[in-house]
Scaffold this motif. Sequence first.
Motif, PDB file in Angstrom:
ATOM      1  N   SER A  88       0.835  -1.206   0.000  1.00 38.59           N
ATOM      2  CA  SER A  88       0.000   0.000   0.000  1.00 38.59           C
ATOM      3  C   SER A  88       0.866   1.250   0.000  1.00 38.59           C
ATOM      4  O   SER A  88       1.768   1.385   0.832  1.00 38.59           O
ATOM      5  CB  SER A  88      -0.922   0.022   1.225  1.00 38.59           C
ATOM      6  N   PHE A  89       0.560   2.144  -0.954  1.00 39.54           N
ATOM      7  CA  PHE A  89       1.182   3.458  -1.020  1.00 39.54           C
ATOM      8  C   PHE A  89       0.071   4.486  -0.843  1.00 39.54           C
ATOM      9  O   PHE A  89      -0.800   4.611  -1.710  1.00 39.54           O
ATOM     10  CB  PHE A  89       1.869   3.671  -2.361  1.00 39.54           C
ATOM     11  N   THR A  90       0.070   5.221   0.261  1.00 43.80           N
ATOM     12  CA  THR A  90      -1.008   6.176   0.514  1.00 43.80           C
ATOM     13  C   THR A  90      -0.447   7.508   1.014  1.00 43.80           C
ATOM     14  O   THR A  90       0.585   7.557   1.674  1.00 43.80           O
ATOM     15  CB  THR A  90      -2.017   5.640   1.558  1.00 43.80           C
ATOM     16  N   ASP A  91      -1.165   8.579   0.683  1.00 42.11           N
ATOM     17  CA  ASP A  91      -0.848   9.915   1.201  1.00 42.11           C
ATOM     18  C   ASP A  91       0.619  10.270   0.962  1.00 42.11           C
ATOM     19  O   ASP A  91       1.363  10.619   1.888  1.00 42.11           O
ATOM     20  CB  ASP A  91      -1.203  10.005   2.689  1.00 42.11           C
ATOM     21  N   LEU A  92       1.008  10.179  -0.299  1.00 44.26           N
ATOM     22  CA  LEU A  92       2.402  10.370  -0.686  1.00 44.26           C
ATOM     23  C   LEU A  92       2.503  11.386  -1.815  1.00 44.26           C
ATOM     24  O   LEU A  92       1.534  11.631  -2.542  1.00 44.26           O
ATOM     25  CB  LEU A  92       3.011   9.051  -1.169  1.00 44.26           C
ATOM     26  N   GLU A  93       3.700  11.914  -1.991  1.00 45.46           N
ATOM     27  CA  GLU A  93       4.010  12.769  -3.132  1.00 45.46           C
ATOM     28  C   GLU A  93       5.361  12.340  -3.679  1.00 45.46           C
ATOM     29  O   GLU A  93       6.303  12.103  -2.928  1.00 45.46           O
ATOM     30  CB  GLU A  93       4.058  14.240  -2.707  1.00 45.46           C
ATOM     31  N   VAL A  94       5.438  12.209  -4.999  1.00 47.66           N
ATOM     32  CA  VAL A  94       6.711  11.967  -5.676  1.00 47.66           C
ATOM     33  C   VAL A  94       6.850  13.047  -6.735  1.00 47.66           C
ATOM     34  O   VAL A  94       5.967  13.214  -7.583  1.00 47.66           O
ATOM     35  CB  VAL A  94       6.771  10.568  -6.314  1.00 47.66           C
ATOM     36  N   VAL A  95       7.969  13.770  -6.703  1.00 53.31           N
ATOM     37  CA  VAL A  95       8.082  14.936  -7.579  1.00 53.31           C
ATOM     38  C   VAL A  95       9.523  15.104  -8.047  1.00 53.31           C
ATOM     39  O   VAL A  95      10.480  14.820  -7.323  1.00 53.31           O
ATOM     40  CB  VAL A  95       7.594  16.207  -6.845  1.00 53.31           C
ATOM     41  N   TRP A  96       9.645  15.541  -9.300  1.00 52.40           N
ATOM     42  CA  TRP A  96      10.914  16.000  -9.838  1.00 52.40           C
ATOM     43  C   TRP A  96      10.779  17.507 -10.012  1.00 52.40           C
ATOM     44  O   TRP A  96       9.973  17.991 -10.814  1.00 52.40           O
ATOM     45  CB  TRP A  96      11.228  15.295 -11.156  1.00 52.40           C
ATOM     46  N   THR A  97      11.566  18.244  -9.240  1.00 50.82           N
ATOM     47  CA  THR A  97      11.329  19.674  -9.108  1.00 50.82           C
ATOM     48  C   THR A  97      11.808  20.484 -10.300  1.00 50.82           C
ATOM     49  O   THR A  97      11.447  21.660 -10.438  1.00 50.82           O
ATOM     50  CB  THR A  97      12.014  20.211  -7.833  1.00 50.82           C
ATOM     51  N   GLY A  98      12.605  19.898 -11.194  1.00 53.15           N
ATOM     52  CA  GLY A  98      13.092  20.628 -12.357  1.00 53.15           C
ATOM     53  C   GLY A  98      12.135  20.647 -13.523  1.00 53.15           C
ATOM     54  O   GLY A  98      12.484  21.131 -14.607  1.00 53.15           O
ATOM     55  N   GLY A  99      10.924  20.127 -13.340  1.00 49.97           N
ATOM     56  CA  GLY A  99       9.958  20.079 -14.423  1.00 49.97           C
ATOM     57  C   GLY A  99      10.174  18.867 -15.310  1.00 49.97           C
ATOM     58  O   GLY A  99      11.086  18.058 -15.082  1.00 49.97           O
ATOM     59  N   PRO A 100       9.357  18.705 -16.348  1.00 49.25           N
ATOM     60  CA  PRO A 100       9.474  17.544 -17.228  1.00 49.25           C
ATOM     61  C   PRO A 100      10.818  17.509 -17.969  1.00 49.25           C
ATOM     62  O   PRO A 100      11.148  18.429 -18.710  1.00 49.25           O
ATOM     63  CB  PRO A 100       8.313  17.745 -18.213  1.00 49.25           C
ATOM     64  N   LYS A 101      11.592  16.453 -17.729  1.00 48.82           N
ATOM     65  CA  LYS A 101      12.890  16.279 -18.384  1.00 48.82           C
ATOM     66  C   LYS A 101      13.140  14.784 -18.592  1.00 48.82           C
ATOM     67  O   LYS A 101      12.791  13.974 -17.736  1.00 48.82           O
ATOM     68  CB  LYS A 101      14.024  16.854 -17.531  1.00 48.82           C
ATOM     69  N   PRO A 102      13.780  14.401 -19.711  1.00 48.82           N
ATOM     70  CA  PRO A 102      14.048  12.976 -19.939  1.00 48.82           C
ATOM     71  C   PRO A 102      15.018  12.379 -18.937  1.00 48.82           C
ATOM     72  O   PRO A 102      15.090  11.155 -18.803  1.00 48.82           O
ATOM     73  CB  PRO A 102      14.623  12.947 -21.365  1.00 48.82           C
TER      74      PRO A 102
END
Length: 407
Positions: free
Chosen positions: A123-137
């Motif tokens: 179970s994965f709940t109440d989480l955030e996963v983010v790359w702060t530099g914006g969309p990049k390959p």
Amino acid sequence: MGKLVMGLGALLILEAAADAKTIRVKPGPDAGTRLQAALIAAQPGDRVRLAEGVYRLTTGLSLDVHGVTVEGAGAGRTILDFSAQEGAGEGLLITSSNVWVTGLTVRDTRGDGLKSKGSDRISFTDLEVVWTGGPKPTNGAYGVYPVSSTNVLVERVKVRGASDAGIYVGQSRNIVVRHSVAEYNVAGIEIENSMNADVHDNVVRHNTGGILVFDLPNLPQMGGHSVRIFRNRVVDNDTPNFAPEGNIVAEVPVGTGIMVMANRNVHVFDNEVDGNASAAFMVIAYAKPFASEGYHPLPRDVVVRDNRVGRNGFAPAFPGGAEIAAALGGMLPPGMWDGVTRWTSAGKSHSDTVNIWFKDVPAVSLGLGRADASPATARPQPHVAPSAPAVAEPAAVVLPADQPGRG
């Protein structure tokens, strides 16, 4: 009464409980060493509790103990920062079962954010996963990534910036993805080579493609089926495709709402789909050569019904899309099927009945016929659906009563 345990040179504080213990970890120097020590020291039933703050980590973490909860103080409050990560591994790799990860932000991993492999009741709940530099390959491929797992729950998760899929569930069974947000990824949510999945009440916006249901060859588990996509908001998926070259999702056209490829018994209903330039609903075959014995490249028994559909298909970005739209008066209808019923594998020709059923929305067949046909040979014409769906809607997914984090 609590006790002190030394592990990997790090001091862990264990608070004894009646039937389990809590291992508390705070940010600060050597946070990665201390956190990994906590994950190693944990026993079934234990809780690894991360205090509020930023944990600056240079290596990925792993958990292989069953029955452990990894809990932060809340997304945005407990932050695992991997911006200085060495190597390209995951932020957290879980290879055990009956595990619950909750209340964290995972930031700027070199590889995937949170991954489980071979887990049951994950179970994965109440989480955030983010790359702060914006969309990049160069961003990690997947935000939340259960693979080869059973009884999967993804709930109240937000992912932004994944170079493949924000929320990806692959080669798994019995899956629920709900009340989550996927934005500015290549694919928002992807269910791939999986059986029995409910994807509902999510917001999927500003990705290249919104929700994808795929089945691909050359994988240990093939034959994905029985997927329900419902009550989602799939809008304004307009981010240019930034997947690394050679990735299968690098071919997803910008502006795709919901796409079904080579999967069986997929029901798409009660969604809001608007502002997707290529198409609201795309139903297509897998068109590349393959050698997987038993792989079926056609979508079959796909039902699209009772959705709220706005303006879509106004600037299709797939090969030949502009020409097809022009032939249809400048815009694609909400439903699009490639019209493929035949394919070749191992030098033999095959065909099948697909049963693509669109209700209450105009739909077009591109009339390609063969999976390897060039888009230039498309002969678009109104799609005439069967009088009724060929199969019943899949049963609702029910997670086990002892699923950790199950609400």
